[in-house]
Design an enzyme around this catalytic site. Structure first.
Site, PDB file in Angstrom:
ATOM      1  N   TRP A 158       0.575  -6.180  -1.316  1.00  5.55           N
ATOM      2  CA  TRP A 158       0.092  -5.558  -0.076  1.00  5.55           C
ATOM      3  C   TRP A 158      -0.954  -4.474  -0.346  1.00  5.55           C
ATOM      4  O   TRP A 158      -0.924  -3.411   0.274  1.00  5.55           O
ATOM      5  CB  TRP A 158       1.261  -4.949   0.726  1.00  5.55           C
ATOM      6  CG  TRP A 158       2.434  -5.856   0.867  1.00  5.55           C
ATOM      7  CD1 TRP A 158       3.669  -5.705   0.311  1.00  5.55           C
ATOM      8  CD2 TRP A 158       2.480  -7.087   1.598  1.00  5.55           C
ATOM      9  NE1 TRP A 158       4.474  -6.761   0.642  1.00  5.55           N
ATOM     10  CE2 TRP A 158       3.778  -7.626   1.439  1.00  5.55           C
ATOM     11  CE3 TRP A 158       1.545  -7.791   2.373  1.00  5.55           C
ATOM     12  CZ2 TRP A 158       4.163  -8.817   2.012  1.00  5.55           C
ATOM     13  CZ3 TRP A 158       1.939  -8.985   2.950  1.00  5.55           C
ATOM     14  CH2 TRP A 158       3.226  -9.485   2.771  1.00  5.55           C
ATOM     15  N   THR A 160      -4.354  -2.803   0.008  1.00  2.24           N
ATOM     16  CA  THR A 160      -5.461  -2.790   0.960  1.00  2.24           C
ATOM     17  C   THR A 160      -6.799  -2.680   0.238  1.00  2.24           C
ATOM     18  O   THR A 160      -6.958  -1.895  -0.694  1.00  2.24           O
ATOM     19  CB  THR A 160      -5.300  -1.606   1.931  1.00  2.24           C
ATOM     20  OG1 THR A 160      -4.011  -1.672   2.526  1.00  2.24           O
ATOM     21  CG2 THR A 160      -6.369  -1.644   3.009  1.00  2.24           C
ATOM     22  N   GLN A 340      -1.589  -5.671  29.172  1.00  2.00           N
ATOM     23  CA  GLN A 340      -0.956  -5.916  30.467  1.00  2.00           C
ATOM     24  C   GLN A 340      -1.905  -5.593  31.617  1.00  2.00           C
ATOM     25  O   GLN A 340      -1.985  -6.326  32.604  1.00  2.00           O
ATOM     26  CB  GLN A 340       0.318  -5.070  30.591  1.00  2.00           C
ATOM     27  CG  GLN A 340       1.159  -5.352  31.817  1.00  2.00           C
ATOM     28  CD  GLN A 340       1.916  -6.668  31.699  1.00  2.00           C
ATOM     29  OE1 GLN A 340       2.091  -7.209  30.614  1.00  2.00           O
ATOM     30  NE2 GLN A 340       2.356  -7.201  32.833  1.00  2.00           N
ATOM     31  N   GLU A 367       2.264   2.402   4.635  1.00  2.00           N
ATOM     32  CA  GLU A 367       2.495   3.777   4.170  1.00  2.00           C
ATOM     33  C   GLU A 367       3.884   4.276   4.576  1.00  2.00           C
ATOM     34  O   GLU A 367       4.099   5.438   4.893  1.00  2.00           O
ATOM     35  CB  GLU A 367       1.392   4.727   4.634  1.00  2.00           C
ATOM     36  CG  GLU A 367       0.056   4.372   4.006  1.00  2.00           C
ATOM     37  CD  GLU A 367      -0.860   5.566   3.819  1.00  2.00           C
ATOM     38  OE1 GLU A 367      -0.380   6.703   3.714  1.00  2.00           O
ATOM     39  OE2 GLU A 367      -2.074   5.340   3.767  1.00  2.00           O
TER      40      GLU A 367
END
Length: 384
Positions: A158, A160, A340, A367
């Site tokens: 994972w 970044t 919405q 994080e």
């Protein structure tokens, strides 16, 4: 400074915020939808941020940076995230990756890497593993001393901006028999190091423009001067880093939520139903009011935490966790409500709010999940 000045941005901060907003609207927003649709790195944003010194504004002037304070860095991230969350990870991850060097690195390590970061080369952070996410102390990545060097083996998950960044702060166990949490050290790994490779890009729900990949280390030989701090202090440095950088994730969440609120507000003023603008209906007005109220509360939490980060206050752990947790929960709620408010249109990729909703989700996870943030806060409360 009067007692009331602390509750407003300084003139310098306001000017910075306006400058980043102009840059984001002009050089980043036009590409945001394509970056998401094509799952490609936002090179246009990268180039614009580097050209304006907003890609790593936290780097001190002593290392050829601009020396922005923690609040200023949050303002940069917030304004970029307002139009493109993927792009906001450029300054956010550059701070995350380099903070261990800033916190614990010797001057030689700082002089070697921070000027290059200030010049535009990226810095990522390698802490998590497949079986060591929230439980960081159970990592399996190993670094074994060999003469003056260290030999690094294992993987990180994972990560970044993996594959784009030139430098990686990597945490590895250096004393397998040592006390748990005090047997980990931090190292700087360079993209070109022999034996260092990347996994395939993860196929993600959101932040699709920011590549997330595994790091693989096959007996990567690191010179002894690549260690950050003393052996065995890596995990403490990593956790102290997160105290500071969780605030920036809060800022990212605030920016995403602001972008969604801005778009939804404009939309309901133009969209007509039953012969009048949707904005005239009280139910819609109440939704907008709640969205704005919660967003402003989140923003103030982030700004207070940023000030504590700049001062390195003793209660930063609580406030960093609280700001990240609250702001990300608010971002998820605000972006969902924005979808919405647009009705069926909000569910299509023709409008940006569905992207913002997908992007907001990760702020509750990375994080440290928001469940972990609550653990951090509770521990700080019980210590008092």
């Amino acid at each position: 400074m009067s007692d009331f000045d602390q509750f407003r941005l300084s003139d310098d901060h306001q000017e910075l915020k306006a400058a980043v907003r102009d840059l984001a609207e002009d050089k980043i927003a036009p590409w945001a939808a394509a970056v998401d649709e094509e799952s490609r790195y936002p090179q246009e944003a990268h180039d614009a941020l580097v050209a304006s010194d907003f890609h790593a504004p936290h780097v001190d002037e002593a290392y050829d940076g601009v020396g922005a304070d923690a609040l200023a860095v949050c303002l940069v991230i917030e304004e970029v995230a307002r139009v493109c969350a993927s792009s906001s990870l450029i300054p956010a991850v550059n701070k995350l990756g380099s903070m261990p060097v800033i916190i614990a690195g010797g001057d030689d390590v700082k002089q070697r890497y921070l000027p290059r970061l200030a010049a535009g080369e990226g810095f990522s952070y390698g802490l998590s593993e497949r079986e060591a996410g929230s439980d960081t102390a159970s990592m399996r990545c190993r670094a074994v001393r060999d003469g003056d060097d260290w030999v690094l083996s294992g993987q990180k998950s994972w990560i970044t901006n993996a594959g784009v960044s030139e430098f990686y702060t990597v945490l590895a166990v250096t004393d397998p028999d040592g006390a748990r949490g005090r047997n980990v050290s931090a190292f700087v790994v360079e993209k070109g190091d022999e034996g260092f490779t990347f996994g395939e890009k993860e196929r993600k729900l959101g932040i699709k423009g920011s590549p997330t990949r595994e790091l693989h280390f096959d007996k990567v030989r690191l010179p002894g001067d690549r260690i950050v701090g003393e052996p065995g202090t890596g995990l403490q440095t990593a956790l102290k880093t997160l105290d500071h950088t969780r605030v920036t994730i809060g800022a990212q969440a605030v920016g995403i939520a602001q972008g969604a609120l801005d778009f939804a507000t404009s939309y309901v003023k133009e969209r007509e139903q039953f012969g009048q603008a949707v904005a005239q209906f009280q139910g819609v007005q109440f939704m907008l009011a709640d969205m704005a109220m919660k967003l402003e509360a989140a923003r103030q939490m982030v700004y207070v935490a940023a000030a504590k980060s700049e001062r390195d206050d003793p209660d930063l752990s609580f406030f960093g966790a609280a700001a990240k947790c609250f702001a990300s929960d608010v971002a998820m709620e605000v972006t969902t409500d924005a979808v919405q408010l647009l009705g069926g249109s909000g569910y299509t990729r023709d409008y940006p709010v569905e992207r913002m909703m997908r992007d907001a989700k990760i702020t509750q996870i990375y994080e440290g999940t928001n469940q972990v943030q609550r653990v951090v806060m509770a521990r700080q409360l019980l210590k008092r």
